[in-house]
Design a protein around this motif. Sequence first.
Motif, PDB file in Angstrom:
ATOM      1  N   ALA A 118       0.751  -1.266  -0.201  1.00  0.00           N
ATOM      2  CA  ALA A 118       0.247  -0.214   0.125  1.00  0.00           C
ATOM      3  C   ALA A 118       0.945   1.380   0.249  1.00  0.00           C
ATOM      4  O   ALA A 118       0.577   2.250  -1.035  1.00  0.00           O
ATOM      5  CB  ALA A 118      -1.328  -0.214   1.048  1.00  0.00           C
ATOM      6  N   TRP A 119       1.918   1.084   0.740  1.00  0.00           N
ATOM      7  CA  TRP A 119       3.122   2.372   0.891  1.00  0.00           C
ATOM      8  C   TRP A 119       3.301   2.850  -0.886  1.00  0.00           C
ATOM      9  O   TRP A 119       3.337   3.618  -0.900  1.00  0.00           O
ATOM     10  CB  TRP A 119       4.110   2.429   1.861  1.00  0.00           C
ATOM     11  CG  TRP A 119       5.362   3.688   1.492  1.00  0.00           C
ATOM     12  CD1 TRP A 119       5.955   3.526   0.637  1.00  0.00           C
ATOM     13  CD2 TRP A 119       4.807   4.742   2.359  1.00  0.00           C
ATOM     14  NE1 TRP A 119       6.886   4.472   0.963  1.00  0.00           N
ATOM     15  CE2 TRP A 119       5.778   5.368   1.888  1.00  0.00           C
ATOM     16  CE3 TRP A 119       3.631   4.722   3.175  1.00  0.00           C
ATOM     17  CZ2 TRP A 119       6.264   6.560   2.765  1.00  0.00           C
ATOM     18  CZ3 TRP A 119       4.506   6.323   3.786  1.00  0.00           C
ATOM     19  CH2 TRP A 119       5.474   6.766   3.713  1.00  0.00           C
ATOM     20  N   ALA A 161      -5.248   0.906   5.350  1.00  0.00           N
ATOM     21  CA  ALA A 161      -6.749   1.448   5.220  1.00  0.00           C
ATOM     22  C   ALA A 161      -7.047   1.546   5.903  1.00  0.00           C
ATOM     23  O   ALA A 161      -7.489   1.046   7.626  1.00  0.00           O
ATOM     24  CB  ALA A 161      -6.930   0.403   4.422  1.00  0.00           C
ATOM     25  N   GLU A 162      -7.925   2.806   6.022  1.00  0.00           N
ATOM     26  CA  GLU A 162      -8.722   2.761   7.594  1.00  0.00           C
ATOM     27  C   GLU A 162     -10.038   3.543   7.056  1.00  0.00           C
ATOM     28  O   GLU A 162     -10.125   4.722   6.194  1.00  0.00           O
ATOM     29  CB  GLU A 162      -7.805   4.132   8.282  1.00  0.00           C
ATOM     30  CG  GLU A 162      -8.828   4.584   9.650  1.00  0.00           C
ATOM     31  CD  GLU A 162      -7.471   5.312  10.269  1.00  0.00           C
ATOM     32  OE1 GLU A 162      -7.645   5.210  11.728  1.00  0.00           O
ATOM     33  OE2 GLU A 162      -7.853   6.815   9.837  1.00  0.00           O
ATOM     34  N   LEU A 163     -10.972   2.927   6.601  1.00  0.00           N
ATOM     35  CA  LEU A 163     -12.563   3.666   6.713  1.00  0.00           C
ATOM     36  C   LEU A 163     -12.968   5.114   7.268  1.00  0.00           C
ATOM     37  O   LEU A 163     -12.604   5.439   8.326  1.00  0.00           O
ATOM     38  CB  LEU A 163     -13.489   2.865   6.859  1.00  0.00           C
ATOM     39  CG  LEU A 163     -13.708   0.897   6.501  1.00  0.00           C
ATOM     40  CD1 LEU A 163     -14.256   0.698   7.210  1.00  0.00           C
ATOM     41  CD2 LEU A 163     -13.409   2.004   5.030  1.00  0.00           C
ATOM     42  N   GLY A 164     -13.339   6.244   6.719  1.00  0.00           N
ATOM     43  CA  GLY A 164     -13.641   7.030   7.111  1.00  0.00           C
ATOM     44  C   GLY A 164     -12.692   8.461   7.214  1.00  0.00           C
ATOM     45  O   GLY A 164     -12.521   9.958   7.101  1.00  0.00           O
ATOM     46  N   PHE A 169      -5.862   6.246   4.258  1.00  0.00           N
ATOM     47  CA  PHE A 169      -5.011   5.735   5.091  1.00  0.00           C
ATOM     48  C   PHE A 169      -4.336   5.850   5.844  1.00  0.00           C
ATOM     49  O   PHE A 169      -4.764   7.101   6.310  1.00  0.00           O
ATOM     50  CB  PHE A 169      -3.455   5.849   4.358  1.00  0.00           C
ATOM     51  CG  PHE A 169      -3.824   4.611   2.602  1.00  0.00           C
ATOM     52  CD1 PHE A 169      -4.094   2.600   3.056  1.00  0.00           C
ATOM     53  CD2 PHE A 169      -4.296   4.967   1.625  1.00  0.00           C
ATOM     54  CE1 PHE A 169      -4.608   1.997   1.783  1.00  0.00           C
ATOM     55  CE2 PHE A 169      -4.293   3.993   0.311  1.00  0.00           C
ATOM     56  CZ  PHE A 169      -4.590   2.943   0.217  1.00  0.00           C
ATOM     57  N   VAL A 170      -3.938   5.676   7.173  1.00  0.00           N
ATOM     58  CA  VAL A 170      -2.357   5.903   8.309  1.00  0.00           C
ATOM     59  C   VAL A 170      -1.158   5.316   7.817  1.00  0.00           C
ATOM     60  O   VAL A 170      -0.781   3.915   8.091  1.00  0.00           O
ATOM     61  CB  VAL A 170      -3.528   5.644   8.963  1.00  0.00           C
ATOM     62  CG1 VAL A 170      -2.494   5.927  10.441  1.00  0.00           C
ATOM     63  CG2 VAL A 170      -5.148   5.970  10.014  1.00  0.00           C
TER      64      VAL A 170
END
Length: 210
Positions: A118-119, A161-164, A169-170
């Motif tokens: 992802a990064w 991955a972070e919803l909202g 992403f975080v």
Amino acid sequence: MEQEINTGPVVFTREMIIAAMDKWRTKIVNDVPYIVKCFKDKYYFPYTKQVAEGSKYIHMYAGIHNTDIYFFAIPDVFDTVEHRNDFERYTQPCKLMVSGIGGGNEIDRAEAQARMDAWKNNYKTWLPKQSKTTDGIFQLFEVDVIDFDSDETLANMALVAELGNPTGFVADLIITNVEQTHALVFEDFSRPIPPMGPSAVVSNYYLLTL
């Protein structure tokens, strides 16, 4: 308790560390394309376990020396105003390197790989987006000492991955421990700062004040 660690190809003075951190803080606000360029094809850094009595976390501050990204690792017990004049003695400069593999809290290889991928796949767009948020781009990672099972480890850049989350992403840092059997164990008990935790105080992160 007092293990001196600042050795390597470049021995950083106190002033050099401060200058590198200051350059990072300036660039993540005023020149994000420069940051993206510095990250190009560089995904991990090697880290040698630091032993410090009473330490619960390793603080890893981002910085730029010349055009190279470094993470300056210092046990939390030395990241204090009492060590304002000699913190460099206990700081390990970790240079971000090309390629690599990644790997606390143990997570499986598939999850670790997904976060590292992802990064690699999103940092060019994530960094500019994150720079426009309230917290901005991370200035350091706080890593629990339990992540470091072996003396020699690799730390990989990652995104969770972070919803909202408006950026999706975080930022994350995944620690890879190489066991004596040569098996890879992936750990993840780290968090980016900012944001500060609800009980955190700036005095616990002295280098942030420099």
